[in-house]
Design a protein around this motif. Structure first.
Motif, mmCIF file in Angstrom:
data_model
loop_
_atom_site.group_PDB
_atom_site.id
_atom_site.type_symbol
_atom_site.label_atom_id
_atom_site.label_comp_id
_atom_site.label_asym_id
_atom_site.label_seq_id
_atom_site.Cartn_x
_atom_site.Cartn_y
_atom_site.Cartn_z
ATOM 1 N N VAL A 39 1.063 -0.873 0.411
ATOM 2 C CA VAL A 39 0.449 0.225 0.177
ATOM 3 C C VAL A 39 0.357 1.677 0.159
ATOM 4 O O VAL A 39 1.605 1.235 0.636
ATOM 5 N N MET A 40 -0.021 2.185 -1.053
ATOM 6 C CA MET A 40 1.465 3.544 -0.735
ATOM 7 C C MET A 40 0.892 4.526 -0.314
ATOM 8 O O MET A 40 0.292 4.748 0.841
ATOM 9 N N PRO A 41 1.893 5.499 0.540
ATOM 10 C CA PRO A 41 2.083 6.779 1.212
ATOM 11 C C PRO A 41 1.151 7.602 1.319
ATOM 12 O O PRO A 41 0.494 7.463 -0.953
ATOM 13 N N LEU A 42 0.731 8.211 2.044
ATOM 14 C CA LEU A 42 -0.337 8.656 1.790
ATOM 15 C C LEU A 42 -0.269 10.362 1.093
ATOM 16 O O LEU A 42 1.075 10.488 0.963
ATOM 17 N N GLU A 43 -0.226 10.996 -0.041
ATOM 18 C CA GLU A 43 -0.387 11.746 -0.976
ATOM 19 C C GLU A 43 -0.812 12.922 -0.618
ATOM 20 O O GLU A 43 -2.009 12.931 -0.477
ATOM 21 N N GLY A 44 -0.341 13.821 -0.946
ATOM 22 C CA GLY A 44 -1.860 15.595 -1.261
ATOM 23 C C GLY A 44 -1.722 16.383 -2.216
ATOM 24 O O GLY A 44 -0.221 16.822 -2.411
ATOM 25 N N LEU A 45 -2.202 16.572 -2.467
ATOM 26 C CA LEU A 45 -2.248 17.960 -3.721
ATOM 27 C C LEU A 45 -3.022 19.407 -2.841
ATOM 28 O O LEU A 45 -3.632 19.365 -1.998
ATOM 29 N N TRP A 46 -2.202 20.624 -3.197
ATOM 30 C CA TRP A 46 -2.319 21.925 -2.094
ATOM 31 C C TRP A 46 -2.583 22.735 -3.212
ATOM 32 O O TRP A 46 -1.725 22.503 -3.888
ATOM 33 N N TRP A 47 -3.186 23.267 -3.110
ATOM 34 C CA TRP A 47 -3.262 25.177 -3.981
ATOM 35 C C TRP A 47 -4.240 26.172 -2.637
ATOM 36 O O TRP A 47 -4.994 25.835 -2.040
ATOM 37 N N ALA A 48 -4.378 27.310 -3.346
ATOM 38 C CA ALA A 48 -5.403 28.345 -3.338
ATOM 39 C C ALA A 48 -5.280 29.318 -3.825
ATOM 40 O O ALA A 48 -4.273 29.347 -5.373
ATOM 41 N N ASP A 49 -5.946 30.258 -4.042
ATOM 42 C CA ASP A 49 -6.294 31.803 -5.591
ATOM 43 C C ASP A 49 -4.874 32.030 -5.288
ATOM 44 O O ASP A 49 -4.806 32.114 -5.890
ATOM 45 N N ASP A 50 -4.249 32.147 -3.905
ATOM 46 C CA ASP A 50 -3.046 32.720 -3.896
ATOM 47 C C ASP A 50 -2.049 32.227 -3.619
ATOM 48 O O ASP A 50 -2.287 31.981 -2.275
ATOM 49 N N MET A 51 -0.875 31.588 -4.500
ATOM 50 C CA MET A 51 -0.624 30.458 -3.904
ATOM 51 C C MET A 51 1.150 31.525 -2.798
ATOM 52 O O MET A 51 2.201 30.293 -2.400
ATOM 53 N N ASP A 52 0.454 32.260 -2.575
ATOM 54 C CA ASP A 52 1.600 33.273 -1.717
ATOM 55 C C ASP A 52 1.422 32.281 -0.422
ATOM 56 O O ASP A 52 1.921 32.688 0.730
ATOM 57 N N ALA A 53 0.090 31.875 -0.098
ATOM 58 C CA ALA A 53 -0.543 31.516 0.926
ATOM 59 C C ALA A 53 0.364 30.049 1.501
ATOM 60 O O ALA A 53 0.058 29.671 3.183
ATOM 61 N N PHE A 54 1.417 29.336 0.383
ATOM 62 C CA PHE A 54 1.846 28.413 0.756
ATOM 63 C C PHE A 54 3.611 28.510 1.290
ATOM 64 O O PHE A 54 3.701 28.539 2.067
ATOM 65 N N THR A 55 3.766 29.855 0.338
ATOM 66 C CA THR A 55 4.775 30.176 0.492
ATOM 67 C C THR A 55 5.881 31.441 1.702
ATOM 68 O O THR A 55 6.735 31.870 1.738
ATOM 69 N N THR A 56 4.717 32.495 1.696
ATOM 70 C CA THR A 56 4.725 33.609 2.298
ATOM 71 C C THR A 56 4.074 33.538 3.741
ATOM 72 O O THR A 56 4.469 33.260 5.074
ATOM 73 N N ALA A 57 2.724 33.473 3.399
ATOM 74 C CA ALA A 57 1.627 33.779 4.742
ATOM 75 C C ALA A 57 1.608 32.427 5.307
ATOM 76 O O ALA A 57 1.434 32.465 6.959
ATOM 77 N N ARG A 58 1.440 31.469 4.425
ATOM 78 C CA ARG A 58 1.561 30.038 5.284
ATOM 79 C C ARG A 58 0.049 30.695 5.772
ATOM 80 O O ARG A 58 0.114 29.225 6.834
ATOM 81 N N ASP A 59 -0.854 30.666 5.554
ATOM 82 C CA ASP A 59 -2.238 30.521 5.897
ATOM 83 C C ASP A 59 -3.190 29.996 5.556
ATOM 84 O O ASP A 59 -3.400 29.295 4.676
ATOM 85 N N LYS A 60 -3.356 28.511 6.738
ATOM 86 C CA LYS A 60 -3.574 27.060 6.321
ATOM 87 C C LYS A 60 -5.243 27.484 5.639
ATOM 88 O O LYS A 60 -5.676 26.020 4.945
ATOM 89 N N SER A 61 -5.862 28.543 6.673
ATOM 90 C CA SER A 61 -7.169 28.344 6.196
ATOM 91 C C SER A 61 -7.417 28.377 5.107
ATOM 92 O O SER A 61 -8.748 28.223 4.112
ATOM 93 N N ARG A 62 -6.887 29.119 4.092
ATOM 94 C CA ARG A 62 -6.854 29.414 2.774
ATOM 95 C C ARG A 62 -6.584 27.915 1.887
ATOM 96 O O ARG A 62 -7.023 28.566 0.683
ATOM 97 N N TRP A 63 -6.118 27.092 2.504
ATOM 98 C CA TRP A 63 -5.937 26.179 1.331
ATOM 99 C C TRP A 63 -6.913 24.951 0.839
ATOM 100 O O TRP A 63 -7.725 23.662 1.871
ATOM 101 N N ASP A 64 -6.935 24.501 0.084
ATOM 102 C CA ASP A 64 -7.718 24.021 -0.538
ATOM 103 C C ASP A 64 -6.947 22.691 -0.980
ATOM 104 O O ASP A 64 -5.844 22.394 -0.826
ATOM 105 N N TRP A 65 -7.281 21.465 -0.408
ATOM 106 C CA TRP A 65 -6.959 20.274 -1.342
ATOM 107 C C TRP A 65 -6.845 19.233 -1.840
ATOM 108 O O TRP A 65 -8.485 19.171 -1.346
ATOM 109 N N THR A 66 -6.022 17.476 -2.331
ATOM 110 C CA THR A 66 -6.436 16.551 -2.638
ATOM 111 C C THR A 66 -5.874 15.485 -1.801
ATOM 112 O O THR A 66 -4.505 15.389 -1.629
ATOM 113 N N LEU A 67 -6.908 14.496 -1.058
ATOM 114 C CA LEU A 67 -5.370 13.959 0.061
ATOM 115 C C LEU A 67 -5.302 11.948 -1.271
ATOM 116 O O LEU A 67 -7.176 12.182 -2.383
ATOM 117 N N LEU A 68 -4.812 11.437 -1.402
ATOM 118 C CA LEU A 68 -4.559 10.704 -2.905
ATOM 119 C C LEU A 68 -3.720 9.605 -1.894
ATOM 120 O O LEU A 68 -2.964 8.915 -1.314
#
Length: 205
Positions: free
Chosen positions: A73-102
């Motif tokens: 069985v393979m490991p858990l994976e995740g796709l992550w995105w937000a309207d403003d990708m700075d939410a990942f690299t600067t603000a890290r505002d996790k409340s704005r993140w959308d995701w798909t677990l795989l």
């Protein structure tokens, strides 16, 4: 009966630490479930993981018993995105993140096997988000990836270098969603030692 370990067979499940590597990722099939919000506090996130794992193991055993094809069985994976990708690299505002677990699932697992597995898991007490899980393919193609060792919250600097330095310097454009592959069990491994592949689909400009 041989047991296939796709982490060892597929180059895209290996990545170098401390540098970026361009790889071609084949189209693959996954169990998927979507959600939104901070993974540390979202009930949807916990519910998604709780639904994926029983299905993944039910399909593994069905494949072994019915098809005589066993696999890890393979490991858990995740796709992550937000309207403003700075939410990942600067603000890290996790409340704005959308995701798909795989969880990656071999191509020989078909819709009939998936539907039967869903019924069997449901019969034993369905996880809350079981009905939201789907079996679908993901096409990423050319990607840039690296191995991150450490806390998830320490990814920001690496992602900033990937997005702002490596990608433009190599004449590339980001085309898909940020992808993480969790090689370590976050419940068992200390944050400083967690191993995560960070992947970004790209195309030539």
């Amino acid at each position: 009966m041989l047991k296939t370990d796709f982490k060892k067979e597929l180059d895209c499940y290996r990545a170098p630490k401390g540098r970026f590597e361009i790889v071609d990722v084949p189209d693959m099939q996954y169990l998927m479930v979507d959600g939104h919000g901070d993974p540390n506090t979202s009930r949807d996130f916990a519910g998604a993981a709780e639904a994926l794992y029983p299905l993944a193991y039910k399909l593994k055993f069905a494949s072994k018993q019915k098809l005589e094809r066993d696999y890890v069985v393979m490991p858990l994976e995740g796709l992550w995105w937000a309207d403003d990708m700075d939410a990942f690299t600067t603000a890290r505002d996790k409340s704005r993140w959308d995701w798909t677990l795989l969880i990656m699932t071999p191509e020989w697992i078909d819709e009939a096997m998936f539907a039967e597995a869903v019924e069997q898991v449901a019969a034993k007490g369905a996880p809350g988000r079981l009905a939201d899980v789907r079996l679908a393919s993901l096409a990423e193609g050319r990607c840039v990836q690296t191995l991150h060792v450490g806390s998830f919250d320490d990814e920001a600097e690496t992602l900033a270098r990937l997005h702002n330095d490596f990608v433009p310097a190599h004449g590339l454009t980001m085309t898909g969603r940020h992808h993480e592959i969790y090689l370590s069990d976050a419940c068992k491994v200390a944050p400083a030692k967690r191993r995560t592949i960070l992947r970004q689909p790209v195309s030539a400009r």
